[in-house]
Design a protein around this motif. Structure first.
Motif, mmCIF file in Angstrom:
data_model
loop_
_atom_site.group_PDB
_atom_site.id
_atom_site.type_symbol
_atom_site.label_atom_id
_atom_site.label_comp_id
_atom_site.label_asym_id
_atom_site.label_seq_id
_atom_site.Cartn_x
_atom_site.Cartn_y
_atom_site.Cartn_z
ATOM 1 N N LYS A 219 -4.298 -3.950 -8.519
ATOM 2 C CA LYS A 219 -3.703 -3.973 -9.863
ATOM 3 C C LYS A 219 -2.853 -5.225 -10.064
ATOM 4 C CE LYS A 219 -1.039 -1.082 -13.056
ATOM 5 N NZ LYS A 219 -0.304 -2.233 -13.611
ATOM 6 N N LEU A 220 -2.056 -5.562 -9.064
ATOM 7 C CA LEU A 220 -1.153 -6.696 -9.202
ATOM 8 C C LEU A 220 -1.918 -7.993 -9.458
ATOM 9 C CD1 LEU A 220 1.639 -7.992 -9.054
ATOM 10 C CD2 LEU A 220 1.423 -8.039 -6.561
ATOM 11 N N VAL A 221 -2.928 -8.260 -8.640
ATOM 12 C CA VAL A 221 -3.686 -9.507 -8.791
ATOM 13 C C VAL A 221 -4.418 -9.550 -10.125
ATOM 14 C CG1 VAL A 221 -5.636 -10.838 -7.884
ATOM 15 C CG2 VAL A 221 -3.900 -9.924 -6.321
ATOM 16 N N ASN A 222 -5.061 -8.445 -10.512
ATOM 17 C CA ASN A 222 -5.792 -8.420 -11.784
ATOM 18 C C ASN A 222 -4.854 -8.613 -12.980
ATOM 19 O OD1 ASN A 222 -8.435 -8.076 -10.816
ATOM 20 N ND2 ASN A 222 -8.071 -5.903 -10.448
ATOM 21 N N ASP A 223 -3.674 -7.994 -12.911
ATOM 22 C CA ASP A 223 -2.694 -8.176 -13.989
ATOM 23 C C ASP A 223 -2.246 -9.635 -14.088
ATOM 24 O OD1 ASP A 223 -2.839 -5.532 -14.619
ATOM 25 O OD2 ASP A 223 -0.949 -4.959 -13.656
ATOM 26 N N LEU A 224 -2.026 -10.280 -12.937
ATOM 27 C CA LEU A 224 -1.569 -11.670 -12.936
ATOM 28 C C LEU A 224 -2.664 -12.609 -13.442
ATOM 29 C CD1 LEU A 224 0.430 -11.778 -9.563
ATOM 30 C CD2 LEU A 224 1.365 -11.903 -11.877
ATOM 31 N N ASN A 238 -12.852 -15.638 -8.350
ATOM 32 C CA ASN A 238 -13.596 -14.788 -7.425
ATOM 33 C C ASN A 238 -12.584 -14.021 -6.588
ATOM 34 O OD1 ASN A 238 -16.148 -15.863 -8.239
ATOM 35 N ND2 ASN A 238 -15.753 -17.667 -6.960
ATOM 36 N N VAL A 239 -12.539 -12.713 -6.767
ATOM 37 C CA VAL A 239 -11.510 -11.895 -6.123
ATOM 38 C C VAL A 239 -12.144 -10.928 -5.131
ATOM 39 C CG1 VAL A 239 -9.630 -10.258 -6.494
ATOM 40 C CG2 VAL A 239 -10.065 -12.069 -8.186
ATOM 41 N N ASP A 240 -11.623 -10.936 -3.910
ATOM 42 C CA ASP A 240 -12.096 -10.034 -2.855
ATOM 43 C C ASP A 240 -10.873 -9.407 -2.194
ATOM 44 O OD1 ASP A 240 -13.411 -8.682 -0.869
ATOM 45 O OD2 ASP A 240 -13.799 -10.445 0.375
ATOM 46 N N ILE A 241 -10.595 -8.151 -2.541
ATOM 47 C CA ILE A 241 -9.405 -7.464 -2.025
ATOM 48 C C ILE A 241 -9.837 -6.237 -1.224
ATOM 49 C CG2 ILE A 241 -7.251 -6.267 -2.600
ATOM 50 C CD1 ILE A 241 -7.131 -7.932 -5.149
ATOM 51 N N LYS A 242 -9.387 -6.170 0.018
ATOM 52 C CA LYS A 242 -9.628 -5.006 0.870
ATOM 53 C C LYS A 242 -8.281 -4.415 1.256
ATOM 54 C CE LYS A 242 -14.006 -6.620 2.913
ATOM 55 N NZ LYS A 242 -14.093 -7.883 2.151
ATOM 56 N N GLN A 243 -7.927 -3.322 0.607
ATOM 57 C CA GLN A 243 -6.665 -2.650 0.906
ATOM 58 C C GLN A 243 -6.980 -1.231 1.346
ATOM 59 O OE1 GLN A 243 -3.606 -2.886 -2.120
ATOM 60 N NE2 GLN A 243 -2.154 -1.679 -0.923
ATOM 61 N N ASN A 244 -7.067 -1.050 2.639
ATOM 62 C CA ASN A 244 -7.396 0.258 3.210
ATOM 63 C C ASN A 244 -6.182 0.976 3.776
ATOM 64 O OD1 ASN A 244 -10.202 -0.151 2.701
ATOM 65 N ND2 ASN A 244 -10.304 -1.468 4.519
ATOM 66 N N ALA A 245 -5.001 0.425 3.547
ATOM 67 C CA ALA A 245 -3.778 1.043 4.060
ATOM 68 C C ALA A 245 -2.691 0.966 2.994
ATOM 69 C CB ALA A 245 -3.312 0.349 5.341
ATOM 70 N N ARG A 246 -1.781 1.895 3.061
ATOM 71 C CA ARG A 246 -0.632 1.893 2.143
ATOM 72 C C ARG A 246 0.273 0.715 2.515
ATOM 73 N NH1 ARG A 246 4.295 4.635 2.972
ATOM 74 N NH2 ARG A 246 5.542 4.883 1.063
ATOM 75 N N PHE A 247 0.634 -0.080 1.511
ATOM 76 C CA PHE A 247 1.478 -1.253 1.764
ATOM 77 C C PHE A 247 2.806 -1.090 1.050
ATOM 78 C CE2 PHE A 247 3.217 -5.455 1.303
ATOM 79 C CZ PHE A 247 2.875 -6.095 2.478
ATOM 80 N N VAL A 248 3.876 -1.281 1.805
ATOM 81 C CA VAL A 248 5.236 -1.204 1.252
ATOM 82 C C VAL A 248 5.913 -2.552 1.454
ATOM 83 C CG1 VAL A 248 7.503 -0.124 1.452
ATOM 84 C CG2 VAL A 248 5.432 1.264 1.657
ATOM 85 N N GLY A 249 6.510 -3.069 0.412
ATOM 86 C CA GLY A 249 7.198 -4.355 0.515
ATOM 87 C C GLY A 249 8.047 -4.628 -0.700
ATOM 88 N N ASP A 250 8.544 -5.857 -0.779
ATOM 89 C CA ASP A 250 9.377 -6.272 -1.901
ATOM 90 C C ASP A 250 8.449 -6.649 -3.053
ATOM 91 O OD1 ASP A 250 11.097 -7.631 -3.685
ATOM 92 O OD2 ASP A 250 12.477 -8.074 -2.040
ATOM 93 N N ALA A 251 8.198 -5.697 -3.936
ATOM 94 C CA ALA A 251 7.201 -5.872 -5.000
ATOM 95 C C ALA A 251 7.531 -7.060 -5.900
ATOM 96 C CB ALA A 251 7.092 -4.595 -5.830
ATOM 97 N N PHE A 252 8.818 -7.251 -6.214
ATOM 98 C CA PHE A 252 9.192 -8.359 -7.100
ATOM 99 C C PHE A 252 8.853 -9.701 -6.459
ATOM 100 C CE2 PHE A 252 12.382 -11.672 -7.867
ATOM 101 C CZ PHE A 252 12.081 -11.964 -9.190
ATOM 102 N N ARG A 253 9.250 -9.878 -5.197
ATOM 103 C CA ARG A 253 9.007 -11.166 -4.535
ATOM 104 C C ARG A 253 7.513 -11.398 -4.303
ATOM 105 N NH1 ARG A 253 14.293 -10.134 -1.973
ATOM 106 N NH2 ARG A 253 15.661 -11.814 -2.692
ATOM 107 N N ILE A 254 6.767 -10.352 -3.992
ATOM 108 C CA ILE A 254 5.320 -10.509 -3.820
ATOM 109 C C ILE A 254 4.683 -10.944 -5.132
ATOM 110 C CG2 ILE A 254 3.161 -9.266 -3.329
ATOM 111 C CD1 ILE A 254 4.749 -7.573 -1.319
ATOM 112 N N GLU A 255 5.133 -10.359 -6.235
ATOM 113 C CA GLU A 255 4.614 -10.752 -7.550
ATOM 114 C C GLU A 255 4.962 -12.206 -7.850
ATOM 115 O OE1 GLU A 255 5.126 -9.605 -12.284
ATOM 116 O OE2 GLU A 255 5.789 -8.196 -10.737
#
Length: 359
Positions: A219-224, A238-255
């Motif tokens: 969602k984050l990448v597509n929104d950006l 060209n977007v290739d995202i593989k997220q098979n695990a729950r990820f927790v982090g600083d959402a603001f800084r990652i964005e």
């Protein structure tokens, strides 16, 4: 001018040494003595001591052990170790863990010990002044950051109104009615909005308050991408995202990180390139997120690669605030992440970043 009162504490289990110390230095300093480490600690809890001396060889606690014990609770007093015998291991241990300013052999020389205490007090004053300056600078910096944040918000309010008016002009078909004036206003407004956004990102990124929330990279990448390609329809993603695990982090800084890198990948495309392309590859597991962002744009000169993360650095071919990649690097540092870049003017630029999974 009167000399400052220097408060000195001397700890020794031999009463003769304590008496000799008081007799030798009572006129120069405000002297406190203690026959044990426990008594010395009690004195320090009630009196602001500037310089503390301790004998190494005491029955219950050695001088080194005493200095170790007060490093955190009483970090300010300058420490001097006195000993009647040479123990290299003890001295090394004292320097490494007890923050020892100086070592004096017993029996001491009055002049040598006087000079040592005087120099130790000078060090105490210098350290205290430095700490005060640091506190003042931190306060000033915090006030400056709040001022920047406030001004940026105040600037954005009328700017949003101007951009809204431009959109109304477009809707009513009047955008081209006055030559290039509306276009110039829109260009300047977008540029000002860009600078304000970067300023706000910089301000928020300086905050040390961590944000641990769940991040959905899809969602984050597509929104950006949707946000940044609103005014640029030529660049293909060209977007290739593989997220098979729950990820927790600083959402603001990652964005902020992804937003800056995606924005740069679009902004620094080669105008002569018929197939402008940006490739985004993200792999997320339970330990980290690995992000690769590659473009076929202008590229970065080899001599500039070491400087691009420097605050306010701008090359002749790359125009902007000089804050974007600096903010990216700082944001990653605060999350214990890493970033690497490879680039040349023929093939474009690739950024590789890793962000630890905080879950």
């Amino acid at each position: 001018m009167t000399s400052p009162t220097v408060r000195v504490l001397y700890i020794d289990d031999e009463e003769n040494n304590l008496q000799a110390f008081r007799a030798a230095f009572r006129r120069q300093y405000e002297i406190y003595t203690a026959p044990s480490a426990a008594e010395g600690l009690r004195i320090m809890q009630h009196i602001d001591i500037h310089v503390v001396l301790a004998d190494q060889k005491m029955p219950n606690t050695t001088g080194v052990e005493f200095f170790k014990s007060i490093v955190k609770t009483h970090p300010d007093p300058i420490r001097i170790l006195l000993t009647g015998y040479t123990d290299i291991e003890a001295l090394a241990d004292a320097i490494n863990h007890g923050d020892i300013y100086r070592y004096i052999a017993k029996p001491w020389n009055d002049l040598e010990l006087h000079n040592s205490i005087k120099n130790a007090y000078d060090s105490y004053v210098a350290r205290a002044n430095l700490n005060n300056k640091i506190t003042e600078l931190e306060k000033t910096n915090d006030e400056l950051n709040r001022f920047i944040y406030s001004i940026s918000h105040e600037l954005r309010a009328p700017l949003v109104s101007v951009m809204g008016i431009i959109n109304l002009v477009k809707m009513e078909g009047l955008y081209n009615s006055s030559g290039e004036y509306w276009s110039l206003i829109e260009t300047c407004s977008n540029k000002l909005d860009y600078y304000i956004q970067k300023t706000l990102q910089y301000y928020k990124n300086t905050k040390d308050i961590p944000d641990h929330s769940e991040v959905d990279f899809y969602k984050l990448v597509n929104d950006l991408i949707e946000l940044h390609t609103y005014s640029d329809k030529e660049t293909k993603f060209n977007v290739d995202i593989k997220q098979n695990a729950r990820f927790v982090g600083d959402a603001f800084r990652i964005e902020v990180i992804l937003s800056n890198l995606i924005s740069n990948a679009i902004k620094y495309q080669n105008s002569d390139e018929p197939h402008k392309t940006v490739n985004i590859q993200i792999n997320v597991d339970e330990f980290e997120a690995k992000v690769n962002i590659n473009d076929n744009g202008l590229g970065i000169l080899k001599e500039h690669l070491e400087k691009i993360f420097t605050q306010f650095f701008k090359s002749k071919t790359h125009h902007g605030t000089g804050l974007g990649l600096f903010i990216v690097k700082e944001a990653l540092n605060k999350m214990n992440g890493t970033i690497n870049v490879s680039s040349n003017t023929e093939d474009g630029t690739t950024f590789k970043i890793t962000i630890p999974n905080a879950k």
